[in-house]
Design a protein around this motif. Sequence first.
Motif, PDB file in Angstrom:
ATOM      1  N   GLU A   1      37.084  55.853  42.011  1.00  0.00           N
ATOM      2  CA  GLU A   1      37.335  54.948  43.151  1.00  0.00           C
ATOM      3  C   GLU A   1      36.372  53.772  43.183  1.00  0.00           C
ATOM      4  O   GLU A   1      36.743  52.658  43.532  1.00  0.00           O
ATOM      5  CB  GLU A   1      37.167  55.730  44.470  1.00  0.00           C
ATOM      6  CG  GLU A   1      38.182  56.837  44.671  1.00  0.00           C
ATOM      7  CD  GLU A   1      39.362  56.395  45.510  1.00  0.00           C
ATOM      8  OE1 GLU A   1      39.243  55.346  46.169  1.00  0.00           O
ATOM      9  OE2 GLU A   1      40.399  57.082  45.479  1.00  0.00           O
TER      10      GLU A   1
ATOM     11  N   THR B   1      34.810  48.688  39.743  1.00  0.00           N
ATOM     12  CA  THR B   1      35.132  47.341  40.222  1.00  0.00           C
ATOM     13  C   THR B   1      35.619  46.425  39.109  1.00  0.00           C
ATOM     14  O   THR B   1      36.009  45.290  39.363  1.00  0.00           O
ATOM     15  CB  THR B   1      33.873  46.683  40.836  1.00  0.00           C
ATOM     16  OG1 THR B   1      32.817  46.781  39.875  1.00  0.00           O
ATOM     17  CG2 THR B   1      33.463  47.354  42.119  1.00  0.00           C
TER      18      THR B   1
ATOM     19  N   ASN C   1      40.683  47.659  39.817  1.00  0.00           N
ATOM     20  CA  ASN C   1      40.493  49.110  39.763  1.00  0.00           C
ATOM     21  C   ASN C   1      41.833  49.736  39.362  1.00  0.00           C
ATOM     22  O   ASN C   1      42.867  49.429  39.983  1.00  0.00           O
ATOM     23  CB  ASN C   1      40.045  49.615  41.143  1.00  0.00           C
ATOM     24  CG  ASN C   1      39.752  51.095  41.122  1.00  0.00           C
ATOM     25  OD1 ASN C   1      40.614  51.911  40.786  1.00  0.00           O
ATOM     26  ND2 ASN C   1      38.543  51.454  41.474  1.00  0.00           N
TER      27      ASN C   1
ATOM     28  N   ARG D   1      44.295  51.013  41.861  1.00  0.00           N
ATOM     29  CA  ARG D   1      44.888  50.117  42.855  1.00  0.00           C
ATOM     30  C   ARG D   1      46.234  49.595  42.391  1.00  0.00           C
ATOM     31  O   ARG D   1      46.416  49.273  41.213  1.00  0.00           O
ATOM     32  CB  ARG D   1      43.936  48.948  43.101  1.00  0.00           C
ATOM     33  CG  ARG D   1      43.380  48.935  44.503  1.00  0.00           C
ATOM     34  CD  ARG D   1      42.299  47.927  44.694  1.00  0.00           C
ATOM     35  NE  ARG D   1      42.560  46.662  44.032  1.00  0.00           N
ATOM     36  CZ  ARG D   1      41.585  45.804  43.722  1.00  0.00           C
ATOM     37  NH1 ARG D   1      40.331  46.101  43.997  1.00  0.00           N
ATOM     38  NH2 ARG D   1      41.863  44.662  43.136  1.00  0.00           N
ATOM     39  N   GLN D   2      47.152  49.468  43.339  1.00  0.00           N
ATOM     40  CA  GLN D   2      48.519  49.071  43.000  1.00  0.00           C
ATOM     41  C   GLN D   2      48.587  47.664  42.375  1.00  0.00           C
ATOM     42  O   GLN D   2      49.323  47.444  41.421  1.00  0.00           O
ATOM     43  CB  GLN D   2      49.374  49.154  44.281  1.00  0.00           C
ATOM     44  CG  GLN D   2      50.863  49.089  44.055  1.00  0.00           C
ATOM     45  CD  GLN D   2      51.404  50.210  43.141  1.00  0.00           C
ATOM     46  OE1 GLN D   2      50.775  51.255  42.961  1.00  0.00           O
ATOM     47  NE2 GLN D   2      52.568  49.969  42.546  1.00  0.00           N
ATOM     48  N   ASP D   3      47.790  46.718  42.903  1.00  0.00           N
ATOM     49  CA  ASP D   3      47.881  45.350  42.368  1.00  0.00           C
ATOM     50  C   ASP D   3      47.327  45.284  40.943  1.00  0.00           C
ATOM     51  O   ASP D   3      47.900  44.602  40.079  1.00  0.00           O
ATOM     52  CB  ASP D   3      47.202  44.325  43.287  1.00  0.00           C
ATOM     53  CG  ASP D   3      45.740  44.617  43.538  1.00  0.00           C
ATOM     54  OD1 ASP D   3      45.286  45.745  43.256  1.00  0.00           O
ATOM     55  OD2 ASP D   3      45.026  43.706  44.003  1.00  0.00           O
ATOM     56  N   THR D   4      46.243  46.024  40.668  1.00  0.00           N
ATOM     57  CA  THR D   4      45.690  46.041  39.308  1.00  0.00           C
ATOM     58  C   THR D   4      46.702  46.672  38.356  1.00  0.00           C
ATOM     59  O   THR D   4      46.926  46.191  37.249  1.00  0.00           O
ATOM     60  CB  THR D   4      44.361  46.846  39.255  1.00  0.00           C
ATOM     61  OG1 THR D   4      43.461  46.286  40.197  1.00  0.00           O
ATOM     62  CG2 THR D   4      43.747  46.825  37.873  1.00  0.00           C
ATOM     63  N   ARG D   5      47.335  47.750  38.819  1.00  0.00           N
ATOM     64  CA  ARG D   5      48.325  48.430  37.971  1.00  0.00           C
ATOM     65  C   ARG D   5      49.514  47.507  37.673  1.00  0.00           C
ATOM     66  O   ARG D   5      49.985  47.429  36.532  1.00  0.00           O
ATOM     67  CB  ARG D   5      48.806  49.718  38.654  1.00  0.00           C
ATOM     68  CG  ARG D   5      47.811  50.877  38.533  1.00  0.00           C
ATOM     69  CD  ARG D   5      48.241  52.076  39.397  1.00  0.00           C
ATOM     70  NE  ARG D   5      49.616  52.491  39.162  1.00  0.00           N
ATOM     71  CZ  ARG D   5      50.039  53.218  38.132  1.00  0.00           C
ATOM     72  NH1 ARG D   5      49.178  53.636  37.242  1.00  0.00           N
ATOM     73  NH2 ARG D   5      51.315  53.532  38.002  1.00  0.00           N
TER      74      ARG D   5
END
Length: 381
Positions: A289, A292, A345, A348-352
């Motif tokens: 978690e 960064t 991260n 995280r949905q946006d990173t994925r």
Amino acid sequence: MRDLKDVRRDINAIDHEILKLFLKRMKCAEEVSDYKMEHGGQVLVPSRETELMNTMLQDIPDELKLEYSSLLRTTTRVSRKHQYARMLEAEPQRLQLDLHPRNNDPKTVYYGGLPASYADIAAKDLFPHAQRIPQNSWEDVFHAVLDGKADIGVVPVENSTAGTVNEVYDLLEQYGLYITHSHIKRIRHCIAACKGASFDTIKEVHSHPQALRQCQQYIKQHNLTPVEESNTAVAAHAIAQSGDLTRAAICSEAAARLYGLEILEDHVNDADFNQTRFIAVSRFLSTQEADTRVSLVLTLPHIVGSLYGALAVFADYGVNMTEIHSRPLRDMPWNYCFYIDFDGNLLRQDTRALIYQTMQECSYVRILGSYSVTQDSEVKA
Ligand SMILES: C=C(O[C@@H]1C=C(C(=O)O)C=C[C@H]1O)C(=O)O
């Protein structure tokens, strides 16, 4: 000529019209993505985008063709972004990452050089309880990690004065390892020699090429001959063994002390702000978690705008890119791979979604790791 206020009023009205049409177009993109989920199909359909571009350009005066192409390219790119995000939310299995738990307390950590090398000191900062084992080269470190002999390897990747450590990036790709930690250390080199040596007796300075580069001006000013060694601590050790009063080492204060050398001068690096970023590498991609930063490597097709398009995706996600550099591809002359670090991260949905889009649209993508960046107390000061 119309008053500026009047023209701007028109621009506002036009932007509202464009906004309405944009929302309508994005609704269409949603329908297209639902269709593709149901019937199968890639989000990116280059032939459709080319056909659309060619059709639209027929209705544009020559002097605005390039401007309109840019607008349409951005429109289709964000339309794809919207589709990827929607599909990934509905079907998370579209992006399969083989994630492992993070090993924050490894038993064995391998590093290049000898005790009191900067990598040894960085490894101690990162993993105070681990057994630290020196290796002759960075490649030996990578080898030991890949073989499973070492839980973790610690190597430098970037220096604030001398730049990227290309060999380490090449090894990362060659060995397929993953970054798990990143640690920035302030680097203060000293010049050290055997007891009895002075600036009157020394002729040569021995050190790692990166360290020699960081002290280039100092070496020139003192009329010394630089001699490359595999590591700063190796240089200090070799000079102590030789007893030669004509040679000095550029190394850490700790290395000078450990190998019984006398410090002729401290802080000999040209830039006071001299910092090196080290990474810890493992066989496993892991995340937690608190991470960064994400690193990846990608290659692109050799066509106009492909780098711009790939980088624009990062901007579309509002992501801060912290590092980018390229390396030539060994088997494809004049083609390059790009190493990119960005704030994100993997949980995280946006990173994925960003990674999913990048993976779908670039010729090759490998995630190099997820980690957080720590720094020693002297960097913070
Ligand atoms: C909307 C589609 O998906 C993508 C986006 C396009 C667009 O925004 O016009 C066109 C082609 C595809 O690359 C589609 O397939 O039609």
